[in-house]
Design an enzyme around this catalytic site. Structure first.
Site, PDB file in Angstrom:
ATOM      1  N   GLY A   1      -7.655  -4.131 -11.871  1.00  0.00           N
ATOM      2  CA  GLY A   1      -8.088  -2.796 -11.417  1.00  0.00           C
ATOM      3  C   GLY A   1      -7.790  -1.728 -12.458  1.00  0.00           C
TER       4      GLY A   1
ATOM      5  N   THR B   1      -9.985  -0.080 -14.199  1.00  0.00           N
ATOM      6  CA  THR B   1     -11.121   0.826 -14.428  1.00  0.00           C
ATOM      7  C   THR B   1     -10.888   2.229 -13.879  1.00  0.00           C
ATOM      8  OG1 THR B   1     -12.117   0.027 -12.376  1.00  0.00           O
ATOM      9  CG2 THR B   1     -12.846  -1.037 -14.422  1.00  0.00           C
TER      10      THR B   1
ATOM     11  N   ASN C   1      -2.488  -4.713  -9.446  1.00  0.00           N
ATOM     12  CA  ASN C   1      -2.755  -3.333  -9.002  1.00  0.00           C
ATOM     13  C   ASN C   1      -4.043  -3.215  -8.192  1.00  0.00           C
ATOM     14  OD1 ASN C   1      -2.913  -0.235  -9.354  1.00  0.00           O
ATOM     15  ND2 ASN C   1      -4.758  -0.988 -10.390  1.00  0.00           N
TER      16      ASN C   1
ATOM     17  N   SER D   1       2.829   0.005  -1.328  1.00  0.00           N
ATOM     18  CA  SER D   1       2.543   1.371  -0.863  1.00  0.00           C
ATOM     19  C   SER D   1       3.612   1.780   0.152  1.00  0.00           C
ATOM     20  CB  SER D   1       1.172   1.401  -0.185  1.00  0.00           C
ATOM     21  OG  SER D   1       0.949   2.628   0.460  1.00  0.00           O
TER      22      SER D   1
ATOM     23  N   TYR E   1      -5.037  -1.783   6.615  1.00  0.00           N
ATOM     24  CA  TYR E   1      -4.566  -1.429   5.273  1.00  0.00           C
ATOM     25  C   TYR E   1      -3.042  -1.552   5.220  1.00  0.00           C
ATOM     26  CZ  TYR E   1      -3.450   1.002   0.980  1.00  0.00           C
ATOM     27  OH  TYR E   1      -2.941   1.301  -0.273  1.00  0.00           O
TER      28      TYR E   1
ATOM     29  N   PRO F   1       3.995   3.389  -4.044  1.00  0.00           N
ATOM     30  CA  PRO F   1       3.743   4.835  -4.104  1.00  0.00           C
ATOM     31  C   PRO F   1       3.284   5.395  -2.768  1.00  0.00           C
ATOM     32  CG  PRO F   1       2.424   3.591  -5.718  1.00  0.00           C
ATOM     33  CD  PRO F   1       2.935   2.622  -4.683  1.00  0.00           C
TER      34      PRO F   1
ATOM     35  N   THR G   1      -6.251   9.695  -6.827  1.00  0.00           N
ATOM     36  CA  THR G   1      -7.065   8.810  -7.660  1.00  0.00           C
ATOM     37  C   THR G   1      -8.418   8.714  -6.948  1.00  0.00           C
ATOM     38  OG1 THR G   1      -6.347   6.900  -6.384  1.00  0.00           O
ATOM     39  CG2 THR G   1      -5.008   7.447  -8.315  1.00  0.00           C
TER      40      THR G   1
HETATM   41  P1  NDP Z   1      -8.578   3.602  -7.419  1.00  0.00           P
HETATM   42  O1  NDP Z   1      -9.689   3.491  -6.432  1.00  0.00           O
HETATM   43  O2  NDP Z   1      -8.607   4.768  -8.358  1.00  0.00           O
HETATM   44  O3  NDP Z   1      -8.477   2.258  -8.261  1.00  0.00           O
HETATM   45  C1  NDP Z   1      -8.576   1.005  -7.652  1.00  0.00           C
HETATM   46  C2  NDP Z   1      -8.802  -0.055  -8.711  1.00  0.00           C
HETATM   47  O4  NDP Z   1      -8.863  -1.322  -8.051  1.00  0.00           O
HETATM   48  C3  NDP Z   1     -10.092   0.144  -9.454  1.00  0.00           C
HETATM   49  O5  NDP Z   1      -9.868  -0.045 -10.831  1.00  0.00           O
HETATM   50  C4  NDP Z   1     -10.996  -0.939  -8.905  1.00  0.00           C
HETATM   51  O6  NDP Z   1     -11.828  -1.412  -9.953  1.00  0.00           O
HETATM   52  C5  NDP Z   1      -9.979  -2.018  -8.536  1.00  0.00           C
HETATM   53  N1  NDP Z   1     -10.503  -2.950  -7.549  1.00  0.00           N
HETATM   54  C6  NDP Z   1     -10.848  -2.707  -6.264  1.00  0.00           C
HETATM   55  N2  NDP Z   1     -11.338  -3.824  -5.702  1.00  0.00           N
HETATM   56  C7  NDP Z   1     -11.298  -4.791  -6.670  1.00  0.00           C
HETATM   57  C8  NDP Z   1     -11.671  -6.147  -6.707  1.00  0.00           C
HETATM   58  N3  NDP Z   1     -12.202  -6.782  -5.662  1.00  0.00           N
HETATM   59  N4  NDP Z   1     -11.486  -6.836  -7.870  1.00  0.00           N
HETATM   60  C9  NDP Z   1     -10.963  -6.218  -8.939  1.00  0.00           C
HETATM   61  N5  NDP Z   1     -10.602  -4.943  -8.969  1.00  0.00           N
HETATM   62  C10 NDP Z   1     -10.771  -4.231  -7.843  1.00  0.00           C
HETATM   63  O7  NDP Z   1      -7.240   3.618  -6.559  1.00  0.00           O
HETATM   64  P2  NDP Z   1      -5.694   3.594  -6.988  1.00  0.00           P
HETATM   65  O8  NDP Z   1      -5.520   3.576  -8.435  1.00  0.00           O
HETATM   66  O9  NDP Z   1      -5.042   4.654  -6.212  1.00  0.00           O
HETATM   67  O10 NDP Z   1      -5.252   2.206  -6.355  1.00  0.00           O
HETATM   68  C11 NDP Z   1      -4.581   1.198  -7.075  1.00  0.00           C
HETATM   69  C12 NDP Z   1      -3.636   0.453  -6.143  1.00  0.00           C
HETATM   70  O11 NDP Z   1      -2.667   1.357  -5.672  1.00  0.00           O
HETATM   71  C13 NDP Z   1      -4.281  -0.135  -4.904  1.00  0.00           C
HETATM   72  O12 NDP Z   1      -3.701  -1.402  -4.669  1.00  0.00           O
HETATM   73  C14 NDP Z   1      -3.909   0.850  -3.788  1.00  0.00           C
HETATM   74  O13 NDP Z   1      -3.880   0.220  -2.547  1.00  0.00           O
HETATM   75  C15 NDP Z   1      -2.541   1.260  -4.264  1.00  0.00           C
HETATM   76  N6  NDP Z   1      -2.016   2.526  -3.769  1.00  0.00           N
HETATM   77  C16 NDP Z   1      -2.711   3.699  -3.894  1.00  0.00           C
HETATM   78  C17 NDP Z   1      -2.162   4.894  -3.456  1.00  0.00           C
HETATM   79  C18 NDP Z   1      -2.903   6.182  -3.504  1.00  0.00           C
HETATM   80  O14 NDP Z   1      -2.602   7.089  -2.692  1.00  0.00           O
HETATM   81  N7  NDP Z   1      -3.827   6.374  -4.444  1.00  0.00           N
HETATM   82  C19 NDP Z   1      -0.795   4.935  -2.909  1.00  0.00           C
HETATM   83  C20 NDP Z   1      -0.159   3.636  -2.810  1.00  0.00           C
HETATM   84  C21 NDP Z   1      -0.740   2.507  -3.252  1.00  0.00           C
HETATM   85  P3  NDP Z   1     -13.359  -1.842  -9.801  1.00  0.00           P
HETATM   86  O15 NDP Z   1     -13.951  -1.041  -8.675  1.00  0.00           O
HETATM   87  O16 NDP Z   1     -13.958  -1.541 -11.142  1.00  0.00           O
HETATM   88  O17 NDP Z   1     -13.277  -3.301  -9.546  1.00  0.00           O
HETATM   89  C1  8X3 Z   2      -2.062   4.616  -0.166  1.00  0.00           C
HETATM   90  C2  8X3 Z   2      -1.235   5.717   0.417  1.00  0.00           C
HETATM   91  O1  8X3 Z   2      -0.658   6.902   2.560  1.00  0.00           O
HETATM   92  O2  8X3 Z   2      -2.988   6.764   1.984  1.00  0.00           O
HETATM   93  O3  8X3 Z   2      -1.429   3.393  -0.051  1.00  0.00           O
HETATM   94  O4  8X3 Z   2      -1.852   4.821   2.748  1.00  0.00           O
HETATM   95  S1  8X3 Z   2      -1.722   6.058   1.995  1.00  0.00           S
END
Ligand code: NDP
Ligand code: 8X3
Length: 257
Positions: free
Chosen positions: A9, A11, A87, A140, A153, A183, A188
């Site tokens: 992930g 990207t 991630n 998370s 989720y 986190p 994002t």
């Molecule tokens: P983004 O949506 O910005 O990034 C998510 C990334 O995951 C993208 O690069 C996407 O790439 C990749 N992804 C999603 N599905 C797939 C798949 N099937 N195969 C490969 N890659 C995949 O979100 P975040 O950076 O915030 O999220 C990253 C991680 O952090 C996640 O696990 C999320 O649950 C977790 N998280 C996020 C929080 C938040 O509030 N933002 C808080 C806590 C945890 P692509 O679409 O190109 O495949």
């Molecule tokens: C992402 C944070 O609070 O939106 O894991 O679930 S929250």
């Protein structure tokens, strides 16, 4: 010591920031994700800006065959691998358990749990060859406390917590560090994905507070990866100052002083 870091992930969001943070310090990267153009752009940018070696693989972590293909390609090219950052993940929808979409549930379970397992299992033979192997699982605050309508989720992130604990035990004989990074709300593309492109609704999540930024998570991951070989941070939860846990959040207009 120069390390090779594999990020799923990469990207967007945390993954992109984590890849960039390691590249900045001269480490080599293996970046993966589904969106090929973004991957290629990041590969070119990190390579030219920081002079590090970057390999990019289009990879959907839900697809066992694709994961296997990437692991085989790395083995065939005798690539090293020191750090795996699990991630890739997402939330899809926010609805009560009696109203949720089955397709959203499948998507989250397949990506956040099964994808993490496929990638970990298939890369472990390479990781075991590293002198200092380290796995990061991005959990998370939703994996510590369930919140209204978070059901599936939250369950996937509780599973990441359980898998991190299990990996730490099962991989102890190989001295593989396992760090769960949990986190709270971070700005994002996460909420845009959760609300299926509704940017206005996504933006509301962060109204009137300063959420974590992707670079904050990258800094924490980099810190954990930089500790001496005998020190492992097992589990780390970080939130913005406006958040106590997955449920309690302060909007600045509610501040009592
Ligand atoms: P983004 O949506 O910005 O990034 C998510 C990334 O995951 C993208 O690069 C996407 O790439 C990749 N992804 C999603 N599905 C797939 C798949 N099937 N195969 C490969 N890659 C995949 O979100 P975040 O950076 O915030 O999220 C990253 C991680 O952090 C996640 O696990 C999320 O649950 C977790 N998280 C996020 C929080 C938040 O509030 N933002 C808080 C806590 C945890 P692509 O679409 O190109 O495949
Ligand atoms: C992402 C944070 O609070 O939106 O894991 O679930 S929250």
């Amino acid at each position: 010591m120069k390390k090779t870091v594999f990020v799923t992930g990469a990207t967007s969001g945390f993954g992109k920031a984590i890849a960039t943070r390691f590249a900045k310090e001269g480490h080599n990267l293996i970046i993966t994700g589904r969106r090929k153009e973004r991957l290629e752009a990041l590969k070119d940018q990190l390579g030219s800006e920081y002079g590090v070696k970057v390999s990019a693989f289009e990879l959907d972590v839900r697809d066992k065959e694709q994961v296997k293909h990437v692991a085989e390609a790395l083995t065939a090219s005798q690539s090293s691998l020191d750090i795996l950052v699990n991630n890739a993940g997402l939330a899809s929808g926010l609805a009560a358990v009696d109203e949720g979409e089955l397709s959203d549930w499948d998507l989250m379970i397949d990506t956040n749990i099964k994808g993490l397992l496929y990638v970990s299992k298939m890369l472990l033979p390479l990781l075991k060859q590293s002198a200092l192997p380290h796995i990061f699982n991005i959990g998370s605050t939703a994996g510590k406390t369930a919140y209204k309508n978070g059901n599936v989720y939250c369950a996937t992130k509780f599973a990441v917590d359980a898998l991190s604990q299990s990996m730490r035990i099962d991989l102890l004989p190989y001295k593989i560090k396992v760090t769960a990074v949990n986190p709270g709300m971070a700005e994002t593309e996460f909420s845009i994905v959760r609300f299926k492109g509704d940017e206005q609704r996504a933006q509301k999540v962060y109204d009137d507070l300063k959420p974590l930024q992707a670079e904050d998570i990258a800094e924490v991951v980099y810190y954990c990866a930089s500790l001496p070989p005998h020190v492992c941070i097992n589990d780390l939860t970080l939130t913005c100052t406006n958040q106590a846990n997955a449920i309690y959040t302060l909007r600045d207009s509610e501040l009592k002083r």
